[in-house]
Design a protein around this motif. Structure first.
Motif, PDB file in Angstrom:
ATOM      1  N   THR A 176      42.976 -24.955 -44.638  1.00  0.00           N
ATOM      2  CA  THR A 176      42.863 -25.486 -46.002  1.00  0.00           C
ATOM      3  C   THR A 176      41.409 -25.752 -46.394  1.00  0.00           C
ATOM      4  N   GLU A 177      40.560 -26.011 -45.400  1.00  0.00           N
ATOM      5  CA  GLU A 177      39.151 -26.264 -45.666  1.00  0.00           C
ATOM      6  C   GLU A 177      38.379 -24.948 -45.592  1.00  0.00           C
ATOM      7  N   PRO A 178      37.610 -24.615 -46.626  1.00  0.00           N
ATOM      8  CA  PRO A 178      36.844 -23.369 -46.588  1.00  0.00           C
ATOM      9  C   PRO A 178      35.754 -23.413 -45.523  1.00  0.00           C
ATOM     10  N   SER A 179      35.462 -22.247 -44.958  1.00  0.00           N
ATOM     11  CA  SER A 179      34.395 -22.168 -43.969  1.00  0.00           C
ATOM     12  C   SER A 179      33.044 -22.334 -44.659  1.00  0.00           C
ATOM     13  N   PRO A 180      32.102 -23.080 -44.044  1.00  0.00           N
ATOM     14  CA  PRO A 180      30.787 -23.284 -44.683  1.00  0.00           C
ATOM     15  C   PRO A 180      29.974 -21.996 -44.787  1.00  0.00           C
ATOM     16  N   ARG A 181      30.315 -20.994 -43.991  1.00  0.00           N
ATOM     17  CA  ARG A 181      29.610 -19.716 -44.059  1.00  0.00           C
ATOM     18  C   ARG A 181      30.579 -18.597 -43.681  1.00  0.00           C
ATOM     19  N   PRO A 182      30.307 -17.386 -44.133  1.00  0.00           N
ATOM     20  CA  PRO A 182      31.191 -16.269 -43.765  1.00  0.00           C
ATOM     21  C   PRO A 182      31.233 -16.063 -42.255  1.00  0.00           C
ATOM     22  N   LEU A 183      32.415 -15.789 -41.749  1.00  0.00           N
ATOM     23  CA  LEU A 183      32.594 -15.529 -40.326  1.00  0.00           C
ATOM     24  C   LEU A 183      32.854 -14.038 -40.125  1.00  0.00           C
ATOM     25  N   ARG A 184      32.200 -13.453 -39.145  1.00  0.00           N
ATOM     26  CA  ARG A 184      32.315 -12.016 -38.891  1.00  0.00           C
ATOM     27  C   ARG A 184      33.013 -11.772 -37.557  1.00  0.00           C
ATOM     28  N   THR A 185      33.995 -10.880 -37.587  1.00  0.00           N
ATOM     29  CA  THR A 185      34.733 -10.506 -36.386  1.00  0.00           C
ATOM     30  C   THR A 185      34.646  -9.000 -36.211  1.00  0.00           C
ATOM     31  N   VAL A 186      34.162  -8.572 -35.061  1.00  0.00           N
ATOM     32  CA  VAL A 186      34.061  -7.144 -34.770  1.00  0.00           C
ATOM     33  C   VAL A 186      35.281  -6.710 -33.964  1.00  0.00           C
ATOM     34  N   ILE A 187      35.969  -5.698 -34.464  1.00  0.00           N
ATOM     35  CA  ILE A 187      37.115  -5.110 -33.769  1.00  0.00           C
ATOM     36  C   ILE A 187      36.733  -3.707 -33.331  1.00  0.00           C
ATOM     37  N   THR A 188      36.925  -3.411 -32.052  1.00  0.00           N
ATOM     38  CA  THR A 188      36.529  -2.105 -31.543  1.00  0.00           C
ATOM     39  C   THR A 188      37.721  -1.151 -31.484  1.00  0.00           C
ATOM     40  N   ASP A 189      37.389   0.132 -31.373  1.00  0.00           N
ATOM     41  CA  ASP A 189      38.437   1.129 -31.268  1.00  0.00           C
ATOM     42  C   ASP A 189      39.245   0.975 -29.977  1.00  0.00           C
ATOM     43  N   ARG A 190      38.576   0.605 -28.897  1.00  0.00           N
ATOM     44  CA  ARG A 190      39.294   0.413 -27.633  1.00  0.00           C
ATOM     45  C   ARG A 190      40.353  -0.679 -27.767  1.00  0.00           C
ATOM     46  N   GLU A 191      40.026  -1.761 -28.454  1.00  0.00           N
ATOM     47  CA  GLU A 191      40.967  -2.872 -28.599  1.00  0.00           C
ATOM     48  C   GLU A 191      42.190  -2.456 -29.395  1.00  0.00           C
ATOM     49  N   VAL A 192      41.963  -1.761 -30.508  1.00  0.00           N
ATOM     50  CA  VAL A 192      43.093  -1.344 -31.339  1.00  0.00           C
ATOM     51  C   VAL A 192      43.969  -0.331 -30.617  1.00  0.00           C
ATOM     52  N   ASN A 193      43.336   0.623 -29.961  1.00  0.00           N
ATOM     53  CA  ASN A 193      44.083   1.614 -29.196  1.00  0.00           C
ATOM     54  C   ASN A 193      44.955   0.927 -28.152  1.00  0.00           C
ATOM     55  N   ALA A 194      44.363  -0.010 -27.430  1.00  0.00           N
ATOM     56  CA  ALA A 194      45.100  -0.726 -26.393  1.00  0.00           C
ATOM     57  C   ALA A 194      46.211  -1.592 -26.981  1.00  0.00           C
ATOM     58  N   TYR A 195      45.926  -2.250 -28.105  1.00  0.00           N
ATOM     59  CA  TYR A 195      46.917  -3.144 -28.708  1.00  0.00           C
ATOM     60  C   TYR A 195      48.187  -2.392 -29.097  1.00  0.00           C
ATOM     61  N   PHE A 196      48.025  -1.249 -29.750  1.00  0.00           N
ATOM     62  CA  PHE A 196      49.212  -0.514 -30.166  1.00  0.00           C
ATOM     63  C   PHE A 196      49.920   0.153 -28.999  1.00  0.00           C
TER      64      PHE A 196
END
Length: 199
Positions: free
Chosen positions: A47-67
């Protein structure tokens, strides 16, 4: 996180990442993405906005493995083996093996309808340009095919609509309409093999 994720969440999770040939998916990579998705969802619900933008890097290996290891249950019944490759300039190539019998039998068809003569499972492929900014995503389709046979946009749209429709979105995902990025995501910056999600 063994619960069904909203369709739009699955779309951006798949569409903003790429699979690189030769990489072997591992359970460790799958668990890494699951933690990142959980964090994205938690921040989206805050409910509280973040004081600054947060960045999350998702890699191809992670997505491939997840599915491969645990994300298959998030896919619609009849869709398997999704792969997505980010090309240069924000262009995305996506492919999945799809059961076309379910689509074909979903309504009466005239003999002029291409799906009248297509049966079984087949690889569906599409290439387009993805733009995600200001909380919105836009996909500009360039080409699509069933196996090696090119198909018109209308046919691809019918397949996508069938497999993406839900009780709250009975028409499914539209290729022509901008879509809201979920979980308060503001933009997605694509790089070859990975994506940076800004929330």
């Amino acid at each position: 996180m063994r619960r069904r994720i909203a369709w739009t969440t699955v779309v951006w999770a798949v569409v903003v990442t790429a699979l690189t040939a030769g990489q072997v998916p591992s359970k460790t990579d799958a668990d890494s993405l699951e933690r990142k998705l959980a964090a994205l969802i938690a921040r989206g619900a805050a409910t509280e906005p973040s004081p600054r933008p947060l960045r999350t890097v998702i890699t191809d290996r992670e997505v491939n493995a997840y599915f491969r290891h645990q994300g298959a249950e998030q896919l619609p019944l009849g869709v398997v083996n999704p792969t997505v490759t980010i090309l240069e300039g924000g262009r995305v190539q996506a492919m999945a093996t799809v059961d076309l019998d379910a689509v074909r039998k979903s309504k009466e068809r005239a003999w002029t309808d291409p799906l009248t003569f297509v049966t079984g499972t087949i690889d569906v492929q599409a290439i387009g340009r993805l733009r995600c900014a200001n909380g919105k995503g836009v996909l500009e389709l360039e080409s699509a095919s069933l196996g090696v046979v090119p198909i018109p946009k209308a046919l691809l749209q019918e397949i996508i609509s069938y497999y993406s429709k839900t009780p709250t979105s009975p028409l499914g995902f539209s290729l022509d309409q901008p879509f809201d990025l979920p979980q308060k995501i503001r933009q997605v910056d694509l790089q070859r093999g990975s994506a940076t999600i800004v929330q």
